[in-house]
Design a protein around this motif. Structure first.
Motif, PDB file in Angstrom:
ATOM      1  N   VAL A 166       2.146   1.699  -3.434  1.00 23.41           N
ATOM      2  CA  VAL A 166       1.517   2.166  -4.320  1.00 23.41           C
ATOM      3  C   VAL A 166       1.194   3.690  -4.232  1.00 23.41           C
ATOM      4  CG1 VAL A 166      -1.129   2.096  -4.937  1.00 23.41           C
ATOM      5  CG2 VAL A 166       0.357   0.021  -4.728  1.00 23.41           C
ATOM      6  N   HIS A 167       1.093   3.802  -3.138  1.00 19.51           N
ATOM      7  CA  HIS A 167       1.065   5.387  -2.697  1.00 19.51           C
ATOM      8  C   HIS A 167       1.979   6.306  -3.383  1.00 19.51           C
ATOM      9  CE1 HIS A 167      -0.382   8.863  -0.752  1.00 19.51           C
ATOM     10  NE2 HIS A 167       0.674   8.720   0.250  1.00 19.51           N
ATOM     11  N   THR A 206       0.921  -1.289  -0.040  1.00 20.94           N
ATOM     12  CA  THR A 206      -0.097  -0.059   0.168  1.00 20.94           C
ATOM     13  C   THR A 206       0.722   1.345   0.216  1.00 20.94           C
ATOM     14  OG1 THR A 206      -1.777  -1.269   1.279  1.00 20.94           O
ATOM     15  CG2 THR A 206      -1.867   1.175   1.186  1.00 20.94           C
ATOM     16  N   LEU A 210       4.087   5.373  -5.564  1.00 25.64           N
ATOM     17  CA  LEU A 210       3.921   5.315  -7.229  1.00 25.64           C
ATOM     18  C   LEU A 210       2.850   6.306  -7.655  1.00 25.64           C
ATOM     19  CD1 LEU A 210       4.315   1.725  -8.125  1.00 25.64           C
ATOM     20  CD2 LEU A 210       5.881   3.457  -8.612  1.00 25.64           C
ATOM     21  N   ALA A 211       1.786   6.387  -6.963  1.00 19.22           N
ATOM     22  CA  ALA A 211       0.786   7.426  -7.345  1.00 19.22           C
ATOM     23  C   ALA A 211       1.272   8.888  -7.130  1.00 19.22           C
ATOM     24  CB  ALA A 211      -0.369   7.098  -6.604  1.00 19.22           C
ATOM     25  N   THR A 212       2.069   9.186  -6.055  1.00 15.80           N
ATOM     26  CA  THR A 212       2.281  10.506  -5.740  1.00 15.80           C
ATOM     27  C   THR A 212       3.633  10.847  -6.588  1.00 15.80           C
ATOM     28  OG1 THR A 212       3.352   9.932  -3.774  1.00 15.80           O
ATOM     29  CG2 THR A 212       1.386  10.649  -3.664  1.00 15.80           C
TER      30      THR A 212
END
Length: 147
Positions: A120-121, A117, A123-125
């Motif tokens: 992913v966070h 998680t 990568l998203a930011t």
């Protein structure tokens, strides 16, 4: 015949009969003693013969006992192996298909979910680590097993 003569004949006949009975009883007694003596002597010889034959038979008997013991051990080992195989086939193999998670498994999976998680966070930011950088927790067993 007169009564005196008849009584005398009867008395002589009775004495002879009594003498013959005593003689027969004496012979019977001697016969019994002879049988006892013969049995005593022959029993000693018989026991000695049996002991001698037992000593001669002992090595063969020990060998037969060892052979039978080895045969029984082989049979027992075969039976035990067959029993273990039956347990594996009928009990343990079906358990391989049942997924039972332990508390440790669940804790490791929870940690891995938290790590994923976070990644992913990142990568998203746009703060993702490059491939050359090592992951934060590469020592965990779940990371090695999922990689």
């Amino acid at each position: 015949m007169s009564r005196k003569l008849t009584a005398l004949v009867d008395r002589v006949g009775n004495e002879q009969l009594l003498t013959k009975a005593q003689e027969a009883a004496r012979k019977l007694w001697l016969c019994g003693l002879g049988a006892y003596s013969l049995a005593t002597r022959s029993s000693v010889r018989t026991v000695e013969t049996l002991v001698r034959e037992g000593k001669a038979m002992q090595p063969k008997a020990c060998q037969q006992i060892e052979e039978k013991s080895a045969e029984l051990m082989n049979t027992a080992n075969t039976t035990i192996q067959r029993g273990e195989q039956v347990v594996r086939e009928r009990f343990l193999r079906p358990l391989d298909f049942v997924l039972l998670a332990t508390r440790r498994d669940i804790e490791q999976l929870s940690l891995r979910v938290i790590e994923l998680t976070a990644e992913v966070h990142q990568l998203a930011t746009g703060k993702a680590k490059t491939a050359a950088e090592p992951a934060e927790n590469d020592d965990s067993p779940m990371m090695a097993s999922t990689a």
